[in-house]
Motif scaffolding. Structure first.
Motif, PDB file in Angstrom:
ATOM      1  N   ILE A 341      10.550 -27.324  51.778  1.00 50.77           N
ATOM      2  CA  ILE A 341      11.305 -26.244  51.142  1.00 50.77           C
ATOM      3  C   ILE A 341      12.440 -26.772  50.264  1.00 50.77           C
ATOM      4  N   SER A 342      13.175 -27.783  50.732  1.00 50.57           N
ATOM      5  CA  SER A 342      14.307 -28.318  49.956  1.00 50.57           C
ATOM      6  C   SER A 342      13.888 -28.851  48.582  1.00 50.57           C
ATOM      7  N   PRO A 343      12.790 -29.636  48.486  1.00 53.11           N
ATOM      8  CA  PRO A 343      12.362 -30.090  47.151  1.00 53.11           C
ATOM      9  C   PRO A 343      11.933 -28.945  46.235  1.00 53.11           C
ATOM     10  N   LEU A 344      11.351 -27.885  46.813  1.00 49.35           N
ATOM     11  CA  LEU A 344      10.953 -26.731  46.004  1.00 49.35           C
ATOM     12  C   LEU A 344      12.180 -26.031  45.424  1.00 49.35           C
ATOM     13  N   ILE A 345      13.227 -25.879  46.257  1.00 46.50           N
ATOM     14  CA  ILE A 345      14.471 -25.273  45.781  1.00 46.50           C
ATOM     15  C   ILE A 345      15.120 -26.155  44.713  1.00 46.50           C
ATOM     16  N   ALA A 346      15.095 -27.486  44.948  1.00 45.27           N
ATOM     17  CA  ALA A 346      15.684 -28.424  43.987  1.00 45.27           C
ATOM     18  C   ALA A 346      14.937 -28.369  42.654  1.00 45.27           C
ATOM     19  N   GLU A 347      13.612 -28.210  42.720  1.00 41.35           N
ATOM     20  CA  GLU A 347      12.805 -28.117  41.497  1.00 41.35           C
ATOM     21  C   GLU A 347      13.167 -26.868  40.701  1.00 41.35           C
ATOM     22  N   GLN A 348      13.353 -25.758  41.436  1.00 38.33           N
ATOM     23  CA  GLN A 348      13.740 -24.524  40.755  1.00 38.33           C
ATOM     24  C   GLN A 348      15.115 -24.678  40.097  1.00 38.33           C
ATOM     25  N   GLN A 349      16.032 -25.315  40.819  1.00 39.39           N
ATOM     26  CA  GLN A 349      17.376 -25.520  40.272  1.00 39.39           C
ATOM     27  C   GLN A 349      17.328 -26.380  39.014  1.00 39.39           C
TER      28      GLN A 349
END
Length: 358
Positions: A341-349
């Motif tokens: 989940i953290s890398p997905l959020i970072a990608e969106q950011q």
């Protein structure tokens, strides 16, 4: 820092000062709706301005240190202060860019989690049960509450379809990228030849509508049917027509609930699920329109999009949107999802930052 960002930060700084004055105004205090609205705006920008103040202080420290550098006696001390100030400014600039990103109004909301078995028959239904357990364990790890709203169990265990409600601050923000197709590769317990089968499920993460405020459901557009519940739930559940099915006639969308103790409770829950589904449909249509203009790296949220593969023989989980592979399938299936989940959020950011600085 880019002039456009600096200008935006200075404007927010001025706005915060204005809000501080407004929130102490008796006329504003007496108007609860306006006071609530301004308080919300104050809370949203206060952290940004506070971080910007720290950035400006570091900028001043840097200027003072550079001036001190001209004095030979203090040059060594000045060099250290210049290095520290520059590092702090870089860190704070990154923080400010993240804080300035547009917020998803739904991120803090509770969610409805819907899992449907796809291709693969009984094995897909078993995998749906595994996915449900994975998400409920993740919810438990985050201190969120969860409950099963509706469940259609398969003959060999698992679910043909199951809906759960997860209640917890930030649950939608954390889980919204889970919507899509989930594929499993493993040897089913019913497979005598030891062959690997591929099955699939679809997951939908829907933010709970705010007390039906967002979605106005016209009673004339609804058909409400009651029926006798089936499956687990205690002897009482088969004695009355307590299960409820609500059909939204304009869209054909259906929501049902049979796990509650009364017809009234089931109707209330079914209404919430229906509102969330209609809200989600509108959100998906808006996303589809937006992604037609700009394709998102983390996916469009389309339910038919295959987002992840769980390969049990290799102990591997792969997220196809960000080319992430983890050999931790046991931990992930037990709800340890932060590494995905953290890398997905970072990608969106990163995507939003690119758009912000265009």
């Amino acid at each position: 820092m880019k002039p456009s960002l600096l200008n935006k930060l200075h404007l927010l700084r001025e706005r915060l000062e204005e809000l501080n004055l407004l929130l102490s105004d008796e006329e504003v205090i007496s108007d609860m709706n306006r006071f609530r609205s301004l308080s919300k705006e104050h809370a949203e920008i206060a952290e940004v301005v506070e971080t910007f103040e720290r950035y400006l202080q570091c900028e001043k420290n840097l200027a003072d240190a550079q001036e001190l550098y001209n004095d030979v006696d203090f040059r060594e001390l000045a060099e250290e202060e210049i290095k520290t100030a520059k590092q702090s400014m870089e860190t704070l600039e990154n923080e400010l860019q993240i804080l300035l990103l547009p917020k998803d109004a739904d991120d803090e909301k509770n969610i409805f989690l819907e899992i449907r078995a796809g291709t693969g028959g009984d094995e897909a239904a078993l995998f749906a049960g595994d996915l449900l357990r994975m998400y409920l364990r993740y919810a438990e790890r985050n201190g969120w509450r969860s409950e099963i709203i509706s469940a259609n169990e398969s003959d060999l265990g698992g679910y043909k379809e199951v809906i759960a409600r997860i209640e917890g601050t930030g649950s939608y923000g954390k889980l919204k990228f889970e919507s899509g197709g989930h594929r499993v590769q493993r040897i089913p317990t019913t497979e005598s030849q030891g062959r690997i089968h591929t099955s699939a499920c679809t997951v939908a993460i829907m933010p709970e509508a705010d007390e039906l405020v967002e979605i106005e459901l016209n009673p004339n557009d609804l058909r409400i049917d009651t029926f006798r519940a089936s499956g687990a739930g205690g002897q009482h559940i088969n004695k009355t027509d307590s299960a409820v099915r609500i059909t939204h006639l304009p869209t054909g969308m259906v929501a049902e609930c049979q796990d509650g103790r009364s017809q009234h409770a089931n109707k209330a829950q079914a209404m919430k699920v229906l509102a969330a589904r209609i809200n989600d449909k509108q959100k998906q249509e808006a996303l589809a329109k937006e992604s037609a203009e700009r394709k998102s790296l983390i996916g469009s949220g389309d339910r038919s999009e295959r987002i992840r593969t769980y390969n049990f023989p290799q102990g591997r989980v792969s997220d196809h949107r960000i080319n992430l592979t983890l050999y931790k399938i046991d931990a992930i299936m037990d709800g340890c999802l932060d590494e995905i989940i953290s890398p997905l959020i970072a990608e969106q950011q990163a995507e939003l930052l690119a758009k912000l600085t265009e």
